[in-house]
Design a protein around this motif. Sequence first.
Motif, mmCIF file in Angstrom:
data_model
loop_
_atom_site.group_PDB
_atom_site.id
_atom_site.type_symbol
_atom_site.label_atom_id
_atom_site.label_comp_id
_atom_site.label_asym_id
_atom_site.label_seq_id
_atom_site.Cartn_x
_atom_site.Cartn_y
_atom_site.Cartn_z
ATOM 1 N N ALA A 27 61.137 106.694 52.784
ATOM 2 C CA ALA A 27 61.324 105.602 51.927
ATOM 3 C C ALA A 27 61.102 105.853 50.589
ATOM 4 C CB ALA A 27 60.527 104.245 52.343
ATOM 5 N N ALA B 249 56.883 103.193 60.301
ATOM 6 C CA ALA B 249 58.075 103.294 61.410
ATOM 7 C C ALA B 249 58.715 104.811 61.535
ATOM 8 C CB ALA B 249 58.933 102.319 61.129
ATOM 9 N N PRO C 297 57.448 92.958 55.215
ATOM 10 C CA PRO C 297 57.475 94.268 55.143
ATOM 11 C C PRO C 297 57.718 94.828 56.718
ATOM 12 C CG PRO C 297 55.711 93.962 53.791
ATOM 13 C CD PRO C 297 56.023 92.592 54.357
ATOM 14 N N SER D 299 65.495 97.777 59.444
ATOM 15 C CA SER D 299 66.158 98.951 58.621
ATOM 16 C C SER D 299 65.950 100.275 59.303
ATOM 17 C CB SER D 299 65.666 98.923 57.376
ATOM 18 O OG SER D 299 64.194 99.020 57.230
ATOM 19 N N ALA D 300 64.765 100.350 59.967
ATOM 20 C CA ALA D 300 64.411 101.673 60.386
ATOM 21 C C ALA D 300 65.466 102.213 61.362
ATOM 22 C CB ALA D 300 62.986 101.623 61.385
ATOM 23 N N ALA E 22 55.332 99.974 55.333
ATOM 24 C CA ALA E 22 55.801 99.506 56.777
ATOM 25 C C ALA E 22 56.912 100.707 57.181
ATOM 26 C CB ALA E 22 56.264 98.156 56.355
ATOM 27 N N LEU E 23 57.766 101.143 56.341
ATOM 28 C CA LEU E 23 58.923 101.893 56.940
ATOM 29 C C LEU E 23 58.262 103.191 57.075
ATOM 30 C CD1 LEU E 23 61.419 101.033 54.059
ATOM 31 C CD2 LEU E 23 61.908 100.656 56.495
ATOM 32 N N GLU E 24 57.489 103.867 56.301
ATOM 33 C CA GLU E 24 56.881 105.105 56.606
ATOM 34 C C GLU E 24 56.046 105.267 57.699
ATOM 35 O OE1 GLU E 24 56.997 108.113 54.916
ATOM 36 O OE2 GLU E 24 58.031 107.287 53.021
ATOM 37 N N ALA F 4 61.101 96.725 58.348
ATOM 38 C CA ALA F 4 60.944 97.949 59.207
ATOM 39 C C ALA F 4 61.671 97.850 60.467
ATOM 40 C CB ALA F 4 59.410 98.346 59.329
ATOM 41 N N LYS F 5 61.637 96.520 60.999
ATOM 42 C CA LYS F 5 62.068 96.156 62.303
ATOM 43 C C LYS F 5 63.603 96.674 62.316
ATOM 44 C CE LYS F 5 62.843 92.718 65.526
ATOM 45 N NZ LYS F 5 62.469 91.139 65.851
#
Length: 172
Positions: free
Chosen positions: A110, A106, A13, A20-21, A102-104, A17-18
Amino acid sequence: MHVLVATDGQLDPAAVAKFSAPLAGEDGTVTVLTVIEVPRALLQELQSHFSDQEPPTLHMTDSETVTTAAPQKPRSWPGDDAIIQQYLEGKRHERCQPVADALEAAGVTADTSVVEGPAARGILETATALDVDIIIVGSHGLGLFEGLLGSTSTKVTRLAKRPVLLLRVDEH
């Protein structure tokens, strides 16, 4: 930008995030997808097979034989489709939610999704339906043999009509 992340539950995750964010940006969104192939033909074949057979017999001792009743679905059985949908939803949460969390964290919006069917086709059809800008998919990197057979990531990369970013999945 709309990013599609396809996962079988093995993507890290934090790595997702690293990468795709920044691609999604402040106003973008990421859809985290998992694709599950449910062998429905097998399910139907097994049901047909067991409904046509005599009830199984158990031999307890030489003089004692017990015939058991054929397996019956409970009255409250919701149906095969409902059971499969429940299974798919469980897999969606199990495989996609850690990545979405993990995206949230960042700062990226999502959502999660599950599709039933062959993996590559499910990813490509979802990418088209959502009109995503890029697909992120994991690669196990098993080498030449995998490439010859056609892994999911190889198929997606070869057939996608949009950019594909491969993230290496570290096998432990």
